[in-house]
Design an enzyme around this catalytic site. Structure first.
Site, PDB file in Angstrom:
ATOM      1  N   HIS A  74      -9.988  54.629  12.536  1.00 62.30           N
ATOM      2  CA  HIS A  74      -9.769  54.850  11.101  1.00 62.30           C
ATOM      3  C   HIS A  74     -11.041  55.370  10.443  1.00 62.30           C
ATOM      4  CE1 HIS A  74      -6.085  51.993  10.453  1.00 62.30           C
ATOM      5  NE2 HIS A  74      -5.916  52.840  11.441  1.00 62.30           N
ATOM      6  N   TYR A 203      -6.730  47.313   0.861  1.00 59.17           N
ATOM      7  CA  TYR A 203      -7.233  46.094   0.217  1.00 59.17           C
ATOM      8  C   TYR A 203      -6.785  46.158  -1.238  1.00 59.17           C
ATOM      9  CZ  TYR A 203     -10.387  45.379   4.222  1.00 59.17           C
ATOM     10  OH  TYR A 203     -10.913  45.157   5.470  1.00 59.17           O
ATOM     11  N   PRO A 295     -13.239  36.580   5.727  1.00 56.20           N
ATOM     12  CA  PRO A 295     -12.785  37.746   6.502  1.00 56.20           C
ATOM     13  C   PRO A 295     -12.679  39.046   5.707  1.00 56.20           C
ATOM     14  CG  PRO A 295     -10.992  36.174   6.168  1.00 56.20           C
ATOM     15  CD  PRO A 295     -12.212  35.527   5.630  1.00 56.20           C
ATOM     16  N   LYS A 299     -16.050  41.135   9.228  1.00 55.55           N
ATOM     17  CA  LYS A 299     -17.366  41.120   9.871  1.00 55.55           C
ATOM     18  C   LYS A 299     -17.558  40.033  10.948  1.00 55.55           C
ATOM     19  CE  LYS A 299     -19.344  44.547   7.869  1.00 55.55           C
ATOM     20  NZ  LYS A 299     -18.555  45.584   8.511  1.00 55.55           N
ATOM     21  N   TYR A 389     -19.295  48.773   5.608  1.00 56.63           N
ATOM     22  CA  TYR A 389     -17.997  48.481   6.221  1.00 56.63           C
ATOM     23  C   TYR A 389     -17.960  48.932   7.688  1.00 56.63           C
ATOM     24  CZ  TYR A 389     -12.962  47.764   6.586  1.00 56.63           C
ATOM     25  OH  TYR A 389     -11.727  47.314   6.968  1.00 56.63           O
TER      26      TYR A 389
HETATM   27  P1  RFL Z   1     -14.607  31.503  18.504  1.00 55.40           P
HETATM   28  O1  RFL Z   1     -13.673  32.665  18.624  1.00 55.40           O
HETATM   29  O2  RFL Z   1     -14.296  30.445  17.519  1.00 55.40           O
HETATM   30  O3  RFL Z   1     -14.737  30.862  19.966  1.00 55.40           O
HETATM   31  C1  RFL Z   1     -15.371  29.620  20.179  1.00 55.40           C
HETATM   32  C2  RFL Z   1     -14.827  29.039  21.469  1.00 55.40           C
HETATM   33  O4  RFL Z   1     -15.534  27.830  21.788  1.00 55.40           O
HETATM   34  C3  RFL Z   1     -14.606  26.850  22.216  1.00 55.40           C
HETATM   35  N1  RFL Z   1     -15.201  25.522  21.971  1.00 55.40           N
HETATM   36  C4  RFL Z   1     -15.624  24.697  22.961  1.00 55.40           C
HETATM   37  N2  RFL Z   1     -15.621  24.818  24.289  1.00 55.40           N
HETATM   38  C5  RFL Z   1     -16.122  23.782  25.025  1.00 55.40           C
HETATM   39  N3  RFL Z   1     -16.593  22.617  24.459  1.00 55.40           N
HETATM   40  C6  RFL Z   1     -16.619  22.465  23.125  1.00 55.40           C
HETATM   41  N4  RFL Z   1     -17.088  21.340  22.575  1.00 55.40           N
HETATM   42  C7  RFL Z   1     -16.126  23.524  22.311  1.00 55.40           C
HETATM   43  N5  RFL Z   1     -15.989  23.690  20.971  1.00 55.40           N
HETATM   44  C8  RFL Z   1     -15.439  24.908  20.788  1.00 55.40           C
HETATM   45  C9  RFL Z   1     -13.371  27.113  21.371  1.00 55.40           C
HETATM   46  O5  RFL Z   1     -12.199  26.572  21.962  1.00 55.40           O
HETATM   47  C10 RFL Z   1     -13.359  28.637  21.343  1.00 55.40           C
HETATM   48  O6  RFL Z   1     -12.609  29.179  22.408  1.00 55.40           O
HETATM   49  O7  RFL Z   1     -16.104  31.998  18.190  1.00 55.40           O
HETATM   50  P2  RFL Z   1     -16.866  33.355  18.569  1.00 55.40           P
HETATM   51  O8  RFL Z   1     -16.748  33.638  20.043  1.00 55.40           O
HETATM   52  O9  RFL Z   1     -18.187  33.235  17.943  1.00 55.40           O
HETATM   53  O10 RFL Z   1     -16.043  34.528  17.864  1.00 55.40           O
HETATM   54  C11 RFL Z   1     -15.991  34.643  16.464  1.00 55.40           C
HETATM   55  C12 RFL Z   1     -14.683  35.311  16.012  1.00 55.40           C
HETATM   56  O11 RFL Z   1     -13.596  34.662  16.637  1.00 55.40           O
HETATM   57  C13 RFL Z   1     -14.522  35.253  14.483  1.00 55.40           C
HETATM   58  O12 RFL Z   1     -15.751  35.536  13.863  1.00 55.40           O
HETATM   59  C14 RFL Z   1     -13.483  36.293  13.967  1.00 55.40           C
HETATM   60  O13 RFL Z   1     -12.207  35.972  14.416  1.00 55.40           O
HETATM   61  C15 RFL Z   1     -13.509  36.345  12.443  1.00 55.40           C
HETATM   62  N6  RFL Z   1     -12.484  37.230  11.866  1.00 55.40           N
HETATM   63  C16 RFL Z   1     -12.676  38.599  11.818  1.00 55.40           C
HETATM   64  N7  RFL Z   1     -13.785  39.156  12.333  1.00 55.40           N
HETATM   65  C17 RFL Z   1     -13.932  40.525  12.348  1.00 55.40           C
HETATM   66  O14 RFL Z   1     -14.985  41.005  12.812  1.00 55.40           O
HETATM   67  N8  RFL Z   1     -12.970  41.376  11.868  1.00 55.40           N
HETATM   68  C18 RFL Z   1     -11.828  40.901  11.351  1.00 55.40           C
HETATM   69  O15 RFL Z   1     -10.959  41.703  10.995  1.00 55.40           O
HETATM   70  C19 RFL Z   1     -11.654  39.458  11.273  1.00 55.40           C
HETATM   71  N9  RFL Z   1     -10.530  38.936  10.769  1.00 55.40           N
HETATM   72  C20 RFL Z   1     -11.319  36.691  11.344  1.00 55.40           C
HETATM   73  C21 RFL Z   1     -10.349  37.586  10.786  1.00 55.40           C
HETATM   74  C22 RFL Z   1     -11.082  35.318  11.341  1.00 55.40           C
HETATM   75  C23 RFL Z   1      -9.928  34.822  10.790  1.00 55.40           C
HETATM   76  N10 RFL Z   1      -9.738  33.426  10.839  1.00 55.40           N
HETATM   77  C24 RFL Z   1      -8.538  32.808  11.229  1.00 55.40           C
HETATM   78  C25 RFL Z   1     -10.889  32.538  10.723  1.00 55.40           C
HETATM   79  C26 RFL Z   1      -9.192  37.104  10.232  1.00 55.40           C
HETATM   80  C27 RFL Z   1      -8.992  35.730  10.203  1.00 55.40           C
HETATM   81  C28 RFL Z   1      -7.731  35.250   9.534  1.00 55.40           C
HETATM   82  C1  PHB Z   2      -7.097  41.987  10.362  1.00 55.22           C
HETATM   83  O1  PHB Z   2      -6.396  42.969  10.669  1.00 55.22           O
HETATM   84  O2  PHB Z   2      -6.947  40.880  10.896  1.00 55.22           O
HETATM   85  C2  PHB Z   2      -8.130  42.137   9.308  1.00 55.22           C
HETATM   86  C3  PHB Z   2      -8.415  43.392   8.817  1.00 55.22           C
HETATM   87  C4  PHB Z   2      -9.367  43.543   7.823  1.00 55.22           C
HETATM   88  C5  PHB Z   2     -10.027  42.422   7.338  1.00 55.22           C
HETATM   89  C6  PHB Z   2      -9.746  41.153   7.843  1.00 55.22           C
HETATM   90  C7  PHB Z   2      -8.780  41.009   8.834  1.00 55.22           C
HETATM   91  O3  PHB Z   2     -10.941  42.581   6.353  1.00 55.22           O
END
Ligand code: RFL
Ligand code: PHB
Length: 394
Positions: A74, A203, A295, A299, A389
Site C-alpha cells: 500500500h 482511519y 495500535p 507500530k 507511518y
Molecule cells: P507477543 O506477541 O505478546 O509474544 C509473547 C510470547 O511470550 C509468551 N509468554 C511466555 N512464554 C513462556 N513463559 C512465560 N512466562 C511467558 N509469558 C509470555 C506468550 O505466550 C507469547 O507467545 O510479543 P512480541 O513477540 O513482542 O510481539 C509483539 C506483537 O505481538 C504486538 O506488538 C502487535 O501485535 C501489536 N499490534 C500491531 N502491531 C503492528 O506493528 N501493526 C499492527 O497493525 C498492529 N495491530 C496490534 C494490532 C495488537 C493488537 N492487540 C490485540 C494488542 C492490533 C491489535 C488489536
Molecule cells: C490491522 O489490520 O490489524 C491494523 C491495521 C492498522 C492499524 C492497526 C491494526 O493501525
C-alpha cells in the site's frame, strides 16, 4: 534434563521467533521456551501492517517467500473526518515508500515452519519458566514440560515474553523505570471473510468514536471500532457491530461495507508503556515485554522487529568478532526509536479518538478537526505523517 545453547529466549511471539531465526542464519544457536501451544500462538489475530524495515528483516531471516507473493503493498491511507474521505500519499517523494498488509498470524506461521524445518521447534507448553544467574556469565532457564523439570544452560537470556511475561520482573526495581499511560477506551476488532471496504485502509474520526477499515487480503477484512472499556464482546452481536460500523463511516462510504459472519471478535485495551533500560547484565528484553503502543499507528509488531534488528546485530558481532559494543549499545539504540513510535502512536490516537468525559470536549473536537484538516492539506504535515507511518529508518 539439561539442554545447552548460546541464547535462551522466552516467548515465541514475533520477537522471539524472529530473533531465533536471524541468529540461526548467522550460525548462532538458541532455544525458545513458550508457555502456550503452537496453535494458540498461531491463532492470535493481531497486527496486519508491516513497515519496509520489518519486511527487510523477514527477508534477512529467509522467511519472506510467501510474504512477497501474498502481501499487499500500500502506498497510501485514507483519513476520514467530517464525513469526508481524504488520502495521504505515503510516497509523495517517489522514493518507493510503502507498507505491506500481511497478518501477524501469517508471519508467525512462516517463522514456525522455518523453525520446524531446521528441527528447532520452540518448546511449547513450557510451564513455570524461571531465570537464574543473570548476574553471572552463565545464566540458565528452568521450566517444566510434561511434568518433567528441565534446565537450559546459556550465555544470554532474551525476554520476548510480551507485556505479561516474567523477564521484566528480573530487573532490579532500583534500575527499571516504567512509563505508562492507559487510554479510557478499547478497540473492538472483527475479522470477516468479506472483501475490504476499500483497497487502502481508512482511519475514521467520527464524533461517536474512532473506526478503522483494514484488511488481510482481497477477500478478508479486519475492522476496528473504539468501544467502552466496560463493554464485553458478548454485548456486541454481529448485527450491532455492522450497524454501528456503517453508521460511523456514514451513508456514502459506510454503504460500501460488505457484512458477513465474524470469524473472530475481541476487545483490546489501549496503552502506551515503556520500560527502560532493555538490558540488565546477561538479560535483555525486546518487543511487547519492553514497550506497548496503542495500535492506532500500527507500530507494535514493527517495534518488536526493530528491537530484534539492533539486538541481533549485537549478538552477531559478539560471536563473530568478540566485540560487545553492539550489545552494550542495544538498549539506547532501540529505545531511541521506540520513543519516536510511542510519540507517533500517542499523537495519532489523540487525533482520531473521542475522549469521553473530557470537560473541554467541544474544544478538543474543534482542535482535532483543525489538525486533521491541516494534516491532509499541508504537504509538509502529510510528508511528516507518511515518514512516521512507513517507519523511521533503523
Ligand atoms: P507477543 O506477541 O505478546 O509474544 C509473547 C510470547 O511470550 C509468551 N509468554 C511466555 N512464554 C513462556 N513463559 C512465560 N512466562 C511467558 N509469558 C509470555 C506468550 O505466550 C507469547 O507467545 O510479543 P512480541 O513477540 O513482542 O510481539 C509483539 C506483537 O505481538 C504486538 O506488538 C502487535 O501485535 C501489536 N499490534 C500491531 N502491531 C503492528 O506493528 N501493526 C499492527 O497493525 C498492529 N495491530 C496490534 C494490532 C495488537 C493488537 N492487540 C490485540 C494488542 C492490533 C491489535 C488489536
Ligand atoms: C490491522 O489490520 O490489524 C491494523 C491495521 C492498522 C492499524 C492497526 C491494526 O493501525
Amino acid at each position: 534434563m539439561t539442554h545447552k545453547t548460546q541464547i535462551g529466549i522466552i516467548g515465541s511471539g514475533p520477537a522471539g521467533l524472529l530473533l531465533s531465526q536471524i541468529l540461526y542464519v548467522h550460525g548462532i544457536d538458541s532455544i525458545i521456551l513458550e508457555k502456550h501451544t503452537r496453535s494458540y500462538v498461531e491463532g492470535r489475530i493481531r497486527a496486519g501492517i508491516l513497515e519496509q524495515g520489518t519486511v527487510n528483516m523477514l527477508e534477512e531471516a529467509q522467511v519472506a517467500g510467501r510474504l512477497k507473493k501474498e502481501g499487499l503493498v500500500h502506498t497510501g491511507i485514507g483519513l476520514q473526518f467530517n464525513n469526508t474521505l481524504h488520502r495521504i500519499d505515503l510516497d509523495s517523494s517517489n522514493h518507493g515508500h510503502s507498507v505491506t498488509v500481511y497478518g501477524q498470524t501469517e508471519i508467525t506461521k512462516d517463522l514456525m515452519e522455518a523453525h520446524a524445518d531446521r528441527a528447532r521447534d520452540p518448546i511449547y507448553e513450557a510451564a513455570d519458566v524461571q531465570i537464574d544467574g543473570i548476574d553471572s556469565k552463565k545464566p540458565s532457564l528452568s521450566y517444566t514440560h510434561n511434568g518433567e523439570k528441565h534446565t537450559v544452560a546459556c550465555q544470554f537470556v532474551v525476554g520476548c515474553d510480551g507485556y505479561h511475561g516474567v523477564s521484566r520482573k528480573h530487573f532490579p526495581t532500583s534500575l527499571l523505570k516504567v512509563y505508562e499511560k492507559v487510554y479510557p477506551f478499547g478497540w473492538l476488532g472483527v475479522l470477516a471473510d468479506v472483501p475490504p471496504l476499500s483497497h487502502e485502509l481508512i482511519y475514521n474520526n467520527h464524533g461517536e468514536g474512532f473506526a478503522l477499515a483494514s484488511q488481510r487480503s482481497e477477500t478478508r477484512s479486519r475492522y476496528y471500532m473504539q468501544c467502552d472499556l466496560t463493554e464485553s464482546v458478548d454485548q456486541w452481536s454481529d448485527d450491532r457491530f455492522w450497524d454501528t460500523l456503517i453508521h460511523r463511516f456514514g451513508a456514502e462510504i459506510g454503504n460500501g461495507i460488505k457484512t458477513g459472519p465474524s470469524l473472530e471478535k475481541s476487545i483490546a485495551p489501549l496503552r502506551s508503556f515503556v520500560a527502560e533500560p532493555l538490558r540488565h547484565k546477561s538479560l535483555f528484553i525486546a518487543g511487547d515485554a519492553a514497550h506497548i503502543v496503542p495500535p492506532t499507528g500500527a507500530k507494535g509488531l514493527n517495534l518488536a522487529a526493530s528491537d530484534i534488528h539492533y539486538l541481533s546485530e549485537g549478538f552477531i558481532d559478539y560471536y563473530a568478532n568478540g566485540n560487545s559494543l553492539g550489545l552494550d549499545r542495544y538498549s539506547q539504540r532501540a529505545l531511541n526509536r521506540v520513543w519516536k513510535a510511542i510519540r507517533f502512536s500517542w499523537w495519532f490516537t489523540h487525533l482520531t479518538h473521542r475522549f469521553p468525559n473530557s470537560e473541554t470536549s467541544v474544544l478538543d473536537r474543534k482542535l482535532q478537526i483543525a489538525e486533521l484538516d491541516y494534516l491532509v492539506n499541508s504537504e509538509a504535515a502529510s510528508a511528516s505523517f507518511a515518514e512516521n507511518y512507513v517507519g523511521l529508518p533503523f
